[in-house]
Design an enzyme around this catalytic site. Sequence first.
Site, PDB file in Angstrom:
ATOM      1  N   CYS A 171      -4.190   0.805  -2.390  1.00  0.00           N
ATOM      2  CA  CYS A 171      -4.072  -0.574  -1.511  1.00  0.00           C
ATOM      3  C   CYS A 171      -2.861  -1.321  -2.155  1.00  0.00           C
ATOM      4  O   CYS A 171      -2.618  -1.107  -3.360  1.00  0.00           O
ATOM      5  CB  CYS A 171      -5.364  -1.123  -1.585  1.00  0.00           C
ATOM      6  N   GLU A 190      -3.213  -4.180  -3.314  1.00  0.00           N
ATOM      7  CA  GLU A 190      -3.616  -4.818  -4.569  1.00  0.00           C
ATOM      8  C   GLU A 190      -3.533  -4.152  -5.767  1.00  0.00           C
ATOM      9  O   GLU A 190      -3.621  -4.622  -6.837  1.00  0.00           O
ATOM     10  CB  GLU A 190      -5.002  -5.520  -4.184  1.00  0.00           C
ATOM     11  N   CYS A 211     -10.127  -5.326   0.588  1.00  0.00           N
ATOM     12  CA  CYS A 211     -11.195  -4.545   0.595  1.00  0.00           C
ATOM     13  C   CYS A 211     -12.213  -4.458  -0.419  1.00  0.00           C
ATOM     14  O   CYS A 211     -12.035  -5.337  -1.619  1.00  0.00           O
ATOM     15  CB  CYS A 211     -10.595  -2.963   0.819  1.00  0.00           C
ATOM     16  N   ASN A 256       0.874  -1.189   0.000  1.00  0.00           N
ATOM     17  CA  ASN A 256       0.103   0.073  -0.055  1.00  0.00           C
ATOM     18  C   ASN A 256       0.823   1.181  -0.085  1.00  0.00           C
ATOM     19  O   ASN A 256       1.811   1.400   0.693  1.00  0.00           O
ATOM     20  CB  ASN A 256      -1.111   0.024   1.150  1.00  0.00           C
ATOM     21  N   VAL A 257       0.384   2.295  -0.683  1.00  0.00           N
ATOM     22  CA  VAL A 257       1.003   3.405  -0.622  1.00  0.00           C
ATOM     23  C   VAL A 257       0.215   4.616  -0.608  1.00  0.00           C
ATOM     24  O   VAL A 257      -0.881   5.083  -1.291  1.00  0.00           O
ATOM     25  CB  VAL A 257       1.860   3.705  -2.153  1.00  0.00           C
ATOM     26  N   GLU A 258       0.199   5.339   0.700  1.00  0.00           N
ATOM     27  CA  GLU A 258      -0.820   6.101   1.027  1.00  0.00           C
ATOM     28  C   GLU A 258      -0.266   7.463   0.462  1.00  0.00           C
ATOM     29  O   GLU A 258       0.875   7.788  -0.074  1.00  0.00           O
ATOM     30  CB  GLU A 258      -1.021   6.194   2.610  1.00  0.00           C
ATOM     31  N   CYS A 313     -10.891  -3.813  -3.962  1.00  0.00           N
ATOM     32  CA  CYS A 313      -9.775  -4.511  -4.313  1.00  0.00           C
ATOM     33  C   CYS A 313     -10.227  -5.870  -4.741  1.00  0.00           C
ATOM     34  O   CYS A 313      -9.658  -6.593  -5.782  1.00  0.00           O
ATOM     35  CB  CYS A 313      -8.690  -4.522  -3.334  1.00  0.00           C
TER      36      CYS A 313
HETATM   37  N1  THU Z   1      -5.397  -1.465   2.619  1.00  0.00           N
HETATM   38  C1  THU Z   1      -4.733  -2.356   1.532  1.00  0.00           C
HETATM   39  O1  THU Z   1      -3.681  -2.102   1.373  1.00  0.00           O
HETATM   40  N2  THU Z   1      -5.465  -3.408   1.040  1.00  0.00           N
HETATM   41  C2  THU Z   1      -6.780  -3.897   1.741  1.00  0.00           C
HETATM   42  O2  THU Z   1      -7.230  -4.775   0.788  1.00  0.00           O
HETATM   43  C3  THU Z   1      -7.296  -3.297   2.888  1.00  0.00           C
HETATM   44  C4  THU Z   1      -6.690  -1.949   3.205  1.00  0.00           C
HETATM   45  C5  THU Z   1      -4.615  -0.446   3.274  1.00  0.00           C
HETATM   46  C6  THU Z   1      -5.005   0.950   2.685  1.00  0.00           C
HETATM   47  C7  THU Z   1      -4.622   1.727   4.030  1.00  0.00           C
HETATM   48  O3  THU Z   1      -3.312   2.264   3.501  1.00  0.00           O
HETATM   49  C8  THU Z   1      -4.338   0.663   4.992  1.00  0.00           C
HETATM   50  O4  THU Z   1      -4.517  -0.467   4.366  1.00  0.00           O
HETATM   51  C9  THU Z   1      -5.602   0.998   6.113  1.00  0.00           C
HETATM   52  O5  THU Z   1      -6.841   0.931   5.756  1.00  0.00           O
END
Ligand code: THU
Length: 138
Positions: free
Chosen positions: A59, A61, A92, A48-50, A95
Amino acid sequence: MTDPGTIDWAALQAAAQSAMKHAYAPYSQFPVGAAALVEDGRIVSGCNVENASYGLGLCAECSLVSALQMSGGGRLVAVVCVDRNGAALMPCGRCRQLLWEHGGPDCLVQTVRGVLPMTDVLPDAFDASDLEERGDAG
Ligand code: THU
């Protein structure tokens, strides 16, 4: 459908955990890694890259699917997503749609309830066939 017993789940879990270590998650402090086996045998992964606009974060994925495309595309056969401890994490909603698009109904996912096909992870999925059958062109 692929026999789940033929998949090297430990290798996928290790690849997902390794990808998780690259996560950029300064806002949630929730690093995620994902890895998948592609039909041609290669393994793709992502983290994940926020960003400061929280809702626009990517996410793991999403990163995985980008890696899939950038390395030649193809269908996902088996997917593992993990949290900071390496435990299986459910994709999620967004994804699940993304995985359906690139893996289809038979793609296997390591879930918190064991290995399940995408038909169980995203039942009654909306996809391109709905556009074809119900859209103007259908
Ligand atoms: N996140 C994912 O990378 N994949 C998922 O399927 C669930 C959530 C990440 C998004 C965010 O950066 C962190 O988890 C918290 O929600």
